[in-house]
Design an enzyme around this catalytic site. Structure first.
Site, short mmCIF file in Angstrom:
data_model
loop_
_atom_site.label_atom_id
_atom_site.label_comp_id
_atom_site.label_asym_id
_atom_site.label_seq_id
_atom_site.Cartn_x
_atom_site.Cartn_y
_atom_site.Cartn_z
N SER A 196 -8.64 25.45 48.53
CA SER A 196 -8.69 24.59 49.72
C SER A 196 -9.29 23.26 49.32
CB SER A 196 -9.59 25.26 50.76
OG SER A 196 -9.92 24.38 51.82
N TYR B 66 -17.26 30.44 53.66
CA TYR B 66 -15.85 30.10 53.38
C TYR B 66 -15.75 29.13 52.21
CZ TYR B 66 -11.16 28.19 54.07
OH TYR B 66 -9.86 27.80 53.88
N1 LIG Z 1 -4.70 26.06 57.32
C1 LIG Z 1 -5.37 25.20 56.55
O1 LIG Z 1 -5.48 24.00 56.87
C2 LIG Z 1 -5.97 25.66 55.25
C3 LIG Z 1 -6.67 24.71 54.48
C4 LIG Z 1 -7.18 25.09 53.26
C5 LIG Z 1 -6.99 26.39 52.78
N2 LIG Z 1 -6.30 27.29 53.54
C6 LIG Z 1 -6.12 28.65 52.99
O2 LIG Z 1 -4.78 29.06 53.18
C7 LIG Z 1 -4.71 30.47 53.30
C8 LIG Z 1 -3.91 30.84 54.53
O3 LIG Z 1 -4.63 30.40 55.67
P1 LIG Z 1 -3.96 30.02 57.07
O4 LIG Z 1 -4.65 28.78 57.52
O5 LIG Z 1 -2.49 30.06 57.00
O6 LIG Z 1 -4.55 31.23 57.96
P2 LIG Z 1 -3.94 32.16 59.10
O7 LIG Z 1 -5.11 32.79 59.77
O8 LIG Z 1 -2.97 31.41 59.96
O9 LIG Z 1 -3.11 33.25 58.28
C9 LIG Z 1 -3.77 34.16 57.42
C10 LIG Z 1 -2.98 35.46 57.37
O10 LIG Z 1 -3.71 36.36 56.49
C11 LIG Z 1 -3.68 37.65 57.07
N3 LIG Z 1 -4.80 38.45 56.57
C12 LIG Z 1 -6.10 38.39 56.94
N4 LIG Z 1 -6.80 39.32 56.29
C13 LIG Z 1 -5.95 39.99 55.48
C14 LIG Z 1 -6.07 41.05 54.56
N5 LIG Z 1 -7.26 41.66 54.37
N6 LIG Z 1 -4.97 41.47 53.88
C15 LIG Z 1 -3.77 40.89 54.10
N7 LIG Z 1 -3.59 39.88 54.98
C16 LIG Z 1 -4.66 39.43 55.66
C17 LIG Z 1 -3.76 37.40 58.58
O11 LIG Z 1 -3.31 38.53 59.31
C18 LIG Z 1 -2.86 36.18 58.72
O12 LIG Z 1 -1.51 36.55 58.96
C19 LIG Z 1 -6.17 30.95 53.34
O13 LIG Z 1 -6.55 31.43 52.07
C20 LIG Z 1 -6.95 29.70 53.69
O14 LIG Z 1 -8.27 29.72 53.23
C21 LIG Z 1 -5.80 26.95 54.76
#
Ligand SMILES: NC(=O)c1ccc[n+]([C@@H]2O[C@H](COP(=O)([O-])OP(=O)(O)OC[C@H]3O[C@@H](n4cnc5c(N)ncnc54)[C@H](O)[C@@H]3O)[C@@H](O)[C@H]2O)c1
Length: 285
Positions: free
Chosen positions: A148, A161
């Site tokens: 991230s 986080y």
């Molecule tokens: N959205 C952003 O702006 C952003 C920014 C930086 C990093 N990220 C990273 O991107 C990745 C995805 O995040 P997102 O924002 O799409 O989140 P989100 O919450 O929309 O999606 C995450 C998905 O992971 C699943 N999940 C949770 N725990 C789980 C487990 N134990 N096993 C399998 N699946 C599981 C959830 O059910 C969900 O479908 C994460 O690692 C997050 O840290 C996101």
């Protein structure tokens, strides 16, 4: 520059946390735009079943699997089933992740453990289950780990986080070196994904605090939800990540402010400055 379709088209992509947000965007793009067969792994069975149906309706190939990345055996079964039923994995995306808001000293132990288990252990379980199979295949393959912009910053009220995203970046940098050391540098490509702000459910589903300063935790959640309006569409983020991966970048970044954060981190360390509170869009309100 090689087009993403030339490298990834026709291959198998395994995406954890594919039920929402970035994972779902990557799955949609990989299946519909690049012609990959996508394995949609998530703890949310309904979400991945619905996405599989949507992708199949559009003529794409998709499989939905309930898999909790906290469980090493479940991830091992995911790898075994994928290779047996679909063939070699071209792309593994260790994407599943969760958020946590609140002062570190207020953070419930269970929330801390869940976050480490999903965000850090989950990535390790993916590497442990899939890498030996990818290294043994003659064809090229790619491993993406979701760090991230938080992997290169410090920010209050999200310490758990932020720690996990620094950890994922470190794991990914070391893995990149290890794959090269083991003689697979041109064969298995390890890349770190650093999204900035991409539309998703992560802030809604984030943990908070039970005792202590709940107002600070919920204030930070509200501040992060407030920047959702500025967040990039996950399909657009997916296109950017695939194009950067095809161009051979190591750090896959969604927005230029991620580069600014990387430069600021380097500058802070180079000048041995102590951390300061963030200002601007991501400031604590
Ligand atoms: N959205 C952003 O702006 C952003 C920014 C930086 C990093 N990220 C990273 O991107 C990745 C995805 O995040 P997102 O924002 O799409 O989140 P989100 O919450 O929309 O999606 C995450 C998905 O992971 C699943 N999940 C949770 N725990 C789980 C487990 N134990 N096993 C399998 N699946 C599981 C959830 O059910 C969900 O479908 C994460 O690692 C997050 O840290 C996101």
């Amino acid at each position: 520059m090689t087009a993403a379709k030339d490298l990834f088209g026709g291959g198998v992509a395994v995406i954890t946390g594919a039920g929402a947000g970035i994972g779902a965007g990557l799955a949609r793009y990989a299946a519909s735009e690049l012609g990959m067969t996508v394995v949609l792994a998530d703890v949310d069975a309904a979400a991945v079943a619905a996405l599989r149906a949507e992708l199949e309706e559009g003529g794409a190939r998709a499989v939905d699997v309930v898999c909790d990345v906290r469980d090493p055996q479940a991830v091992e079964r995911l790898a075994e089933r994928t290779v047996t039923e679909l063939g070699p994995v071209r792309l593994l995306v260790n994407n599943a992740g969760v958020e946590q808001f609140g002062y570190l000293w207020d953070t419930p132990v269970g929330n801390w453990e869940r976050l480490v288990s999903v965000n850090v252990n989950g990535v390790f379980h993916g590497i442990r289950a899939f890498l030996p199979r990818m290294l043994a295949e003659p064809g090229r393959s790619w491993v993406w780990n979701l760090s991230s912009v938080g992997g290169v910053t410090a920010a209050p009220l999200q310490a758990a986080y932020i720690m996990s995203k620094h950890a994922v970046l470190a794991i990914t940098e070391c893995l990149h070196q290890e794959v090269e050391l083991a003689g697979h540098g041109g064969h298995v490509h390890v890349q770190a994904v650093l999204p900035g702000a991409v539309a998703s459910n992560i802030f809604e589903s984030a943990g908070g605090v039970e005792d202590g300063d709940t107002a600070a935790a919920e204030g930070q959640r509200a501040a992060m939800l407030g920047i959702k309006a500025l967040a990039m569409d996950p399909l657009e983020a997916a296109r950017i990540f695939f194009d950067q991966a095809a161009a051979g970048e190591f750090y896959l970044t969604s927005q230029s402010f991620v580069h600014d954060a990387m430069a600021a981190r380097a500058d802070t360390l180079a000048h041995r400055r102590p951390p300061v509170l963030p200002v601007g869009e991501f400031a604590v309100e």
